[in-house]
Design an enzyme around this catalytic site. Sequence first.
Site, PDB file in Angstrom:
ATOM      1  N   LYS A  43       0.848  -1.207   0.000  1.00  0.00           N
ATOM      2  CA  LYS A  43       0.000   0.000   0.000  1.00  0.00           C
ATOM      3  C   LYS A  43       0.878   1.249   0.000  1.00  0.00           C
ATOM      4  O   LYS A  43       2.083   1.160   0.272  1.00  0.00           O
ATOM      5  CB  LYS A  43      -0.893  -0.022   1.245  1.00  0.00           C
ATOM      6  CG  LYS A  43      -0.088   0.049   2.543  1.00  0.00           C
ATOM      7  CD  LYS A  43      -0.907  -0.338   3.746  1.00  0.00           C
ATOM      8  CE  LYS A  43      -0.089  -0.125   5.006  1.00  0.00           C
ATOM      9  NZ  LYS A  43      -0.533  -0.945   6.116  1.00  0.00           N
ATOM     10  N   TYR A 272      13.568  32.134   5.972  1.00  0.00           N
ATOM     11  CA  TYR A 272      12.370  32.787   6.513  1.00  0.00           C
ATOM     12  C   TYR A 272      12.414  32.873   8.033  1.00  0.00           C
ATOM     13  O   TYR A 272      12.724  31.895   8.708  1.00  0.00           O
ATOM     14  CB  TYR A 272      11.123  32.000   6.109  1.00  0.00           C
ATOM     15  CG  TYR A 272      10.783  32.073   4.644  1.00  0.00           C
ATOM     16  CD1 TYR A 272      10.473  33.291   4.032  1.00  0.00           C
ATOM     17  CD2 TYR A 272      10.748  30.921   3.872  1.00  0.00           C
ATOM     18  CE1 TYR A 272      10.136  33.342   2.689  1.00  0.00           C
ATOM     19  CE2 TYR A 272      10.418  30.956   2.521  1.00  0.00           C
ATOM     20  CZ  TYR A 272      10.109  32.180   1.936  1.00  0.00           C
ATOM     21  OH  TYR A 272       9.786  32.226   0.612  1.00  0.00           O
TER      22      TYR A 272
END
Length: 379
Positions: A43, A272
Amino acid sequence: MIRPQPSSRSFNQVCIDSSALYENFTKMQQWVGRDIRIMAMVKADAYGHGMIQTAVQFSKAGCDCFGVAEIEEGVALRRAGIQGQVFILLGFQPSQEQLFFDYDLTPVIFTYQAMERLSQAAVRNGKEIVFHLKVDCGMGRLGITPSEVQAFLARLEDFPKLSLAGIMSHFPMADDAESTQTMAMYQHYKKICAQSSQQVPILCHIANSGAALYFPQTNCDMVRLGISLYGYYPDGAKGTQLARENKLVPAMSFTTQVVQVKIVPASTGISYGHTFVTEKETKIAVLPVGYADGFLRSLSNRAQVLIKGRRARIIGRICMNLCMADISEIPGVETGDPVVILGSQGAETITADEIAEWMGTISYEVLCLLGNNNNRNYN
Ligand SMILES: *Cc1c(COP(=O)(O)O)cnc(C)c1O
């Protein structure tokens, strides 16, 4: 004349070691024993390793059973020519029933509604279909409760073309070798299986990688393995003897490259928010990888990467497509130099467990993030 196409390769490349996948399957098959079947959990695009390529490797190693979440994944496996049994673990939506017949997929059932719809489809197709029942014995997630099992099985008589072939459950804490809950839950599960198999023989499976490694007495007929096949231990191999003897091989690595090298003076704010300010003159490598590539912002000022076989700290916030590494102590770094984010370079290795610790998560999530957000190559 055919001209060679200009290369469109990203700076960021995930590399999957196919032989590691093969080897891990072989090792786990040896570990659980020949007579225990392995359902390879592929999966989430095989935990970021690429579902088809991974399933092909496991098949080569002898795997004949695969587990996926949704039906479209099962269809994709079949379209790629994958043989063996393919389990769909999360059910299906109305109108998808036909796909189980068209692609020979095995449903896991946990509602009456699904049983009814599947039965109608079986009648339409004039074909019997086998399914596995999911029982929630303590995970607190998908599955009918133990008290509903008998009523559920009684209803089966109304659906002659539906055939119960297995009962599955799932452990919530088998990755903790010390957990007492695991064996208690297993006893409960076995009781349910014993009661149910009085009518017909059924296949029992409850163990994931943690259980197969640390509670082998719970292996039953089949184990459903995910993380171990990708080379990791569910608890980060926190010192159990079993884990060290078994030596699984991580299959994924992730590499970027330096796009700029520069020297900034003391008191320079980096990225930032200026969450990092240089204390002294600092040499920086700018890297073209960021949270959009799965190198999450929570790794800002925490992660390390490998450059020239040495560890370099990520400084400042990780941006969408960029981040900065402090290479003041690593001489000779140039634009274009390879940078390892996950994997080995020289004598150093950064594992998914280590990145997971910096992120406050588990290796599973790191593998999905990096593997499913970048170009993948296989060797
Ligand atoms: C993903 C999954 C597994 C595999 O778990 P690992 O810890 O990766 O081995 C087993 N069973 C179910 C139901 C799963 O969803």
